[in-house]
Structure formats: C-alpha cells, structure tokens
Scaffold this motif. Sequence first.
Motif: not given
Length: 381
Positions: A82-87, A133-134
């Motif tokens: 998860x690129x959105x919620x993980x640092x 995400x970006x």
Amino acid sequence: MQFGIFTVGDVTADPVTGRTPTEAERIKAMVAIGEKAEEVGLDVFATGEHHNPPFVPSSPTTMLGYLAARTERLVLSTATTLITTNDPVKIAEDFAMLQHLSDGRTDLMLGRGNTGPVYPWFGKDIRDGLALAIENYHLLRRLWRERRVDWQGEFRTPLQGFTSTPAPLDATPPFVWHGSIRSPEIAEQAAYYGDGFFHNNIFWNKEHTEQMVRLYRQRYEHYGHGGADQAIVGLGGQVFMAETEAAAKKFFRPYFDNAPVYGHGPSLEEFSDLTPLTVGTPEQVIERTLGFADYAGDYQRQLFLMDHAGLPLNVVLEQIEILGHEVIPILRTEFENRRPAHVPSDPPTHPSLVAAGPDAPHHLVDPARDRLAAETDGARA
C-alpha cells in the motif's frame, strides 16, 4: 515468462465442513503454498497486504523474509504494497532489507488497495488516494537512489539529509510493478517511470483489461522507454482444475458461492463467462490463459489465485501440483513460440538490473520536482 501464485490471505470458513482455520494455520498455509510453488517449478510467490479481517497478511515483508530462508529460487513479491498508507521511508527500508536477505529475489507491486477504511486507520484521507500514490512513490524512488535526501512534500514531514538504510542490494533498487484494476492514473504512473504494470483482472472482463493495458503500453512508448509491445505487463487469473469440467465445477461451486468477495452474486457460469476464472480441466486452463495475450499483448508475468474462499490447504497444494506439472510447461512453450524476438520474455530481475548499470533508466531519478507529480498537483489545484 514468469508464472506464479498470489494470495490475498483470507481466513474463510470451509463451506463444506464449516471449519474456519485459525490465523496461525492460515499464515502457515501461505508459507506452505510458497514452498510448494518453488517445488513444482513456479517462478513467483506474491502476498497481498491487508489490515482488516478476514485477512491476515498485514506484514508482507515478514512473511517473505521467512520464505526467503526456506526457498532458493523463488521471486518473492507482493500483490499489493500500500503506497498510499505506508510511509515511503518504511517501504524503502523493508524492501531493501528483504533484498539483502533474499539475495535479490525481491520485487514489489504498489497499489492503493481496495479497503476504504484503511486510510483513516493510518491517518490518511481516501480522497487523497491518487495524490498519495504519486507523491509517495516519487519519494520512494529517491530514497532508493540517493544517499542523502532532502524532501518537502504535502503528505509527510520534511526530510533533511536523510539516508535510508540499508541501501538497496548492489546499489540496485528492486523492480516495481504498479497494480491497478480501475485507475488510468496508475497506468500512467507506471508508464512514466518505465516500471511494470500489473492488471489483476480476476474481477474484470477482457474489454476492461485490454483498455487499461493498452493505455499503459501507449504511454510507455510515449515516454521513450521502448515500443508499446515491449512494455512490462503482468496479469492475474484464477483457476480450479479436475479431470473433467463437471467434476471441477461440482467441487468448486460451494467455495465460489460463499466466497467473501464475489459470493452470493453471479453464478459460477456467469462469472466464468465475464472474467478469466476458469473452472475445468488443465487443457481448458491452458487454452483460456493463452487467450489472455490475444487482448493484452505479449506479457511477462502471470499470477494465479489458488487459495481463496476457504479451500482446504491439501486441495490447494494438489492444485499447485497440477498447475506446475501439467499446465505451466505447456504455457511456457506456447507463449514463447508466439512472442516476437524484440519483446522481453521476462520482467527485469535483480541480475539483469545490476548488469544494466547505474546509468540505466531504472536507476535514474530527477531530484527536481517530478513532472508527473507537478502535472497532477496542477490538475488538483
């Protein structure tokens, strides 16, 4: 071409026996599935990332690190990180560590996930999903490619002179896939960087899959990474096999009917007509899978979902035996026979990326504001 297994790690009651495995049993079953994948000659094992019941794989790199010690050849991946919620800092650290432990047998698939509540659980807003995400991926790329990173973004605290440790193995970051089933922006992102694009088409008709993959291929060529037919594509699939189609459907039907995602909806036959789900003989699986390239083009990675919906572990392991011994050898031959010489047969691996050298596009990063991020920020303004 790479073939493998992906798991979502659901803990689901067996609709035939009524028994629900414990979380410990399910986790160990996923390990056994990974080991069986290597035993029968598959190339990849990938695990999802979930932080909510009924799923257990909340820490993919922990599981993959354990599997790295129990396998020798298998590529260890995710079927979404998860690129959105993980640092991004933690992703950079975790996967670089996994690279070292696995001797480079590591890549990963980034995605936004499909569970809306996960965003507030990790302090994020789902309305920022695409922008997260970006921006997060742009930072992740820099963390893997620069020894000291200064960073100012919208969604995390600034970094000043930060060094991510450990550095990627051989100064070579792992190959990245961008996974999406519905977001053209993610296909665009994958194309912009020349990364892989994975369309997990188990819930979608071929027309939708064709549209998403075609967009990625066109934009990959637009950004100068090669011809559209040389873009790096992966697809999902789901199968259940028996000696006859009737026997396969009889056994699998109660599991399909009660599946946590698509159960209590379309019939098995309707869903099979609409999506790549193939329930039948090994020969039918071969024929159906070969047809994926007719609408997606020649591609590099095929992953199958085999352990969903409460199927007992012994049945899943038998299915992987059939897949590895009766299906994959024929698929390898047939896919390669049709592939033009200029189209890559495999996605990049650690050895191929190391051989490409530090000036290869995979290594390069623009330390200035990323053009794609800038365009996206402008569109959001």
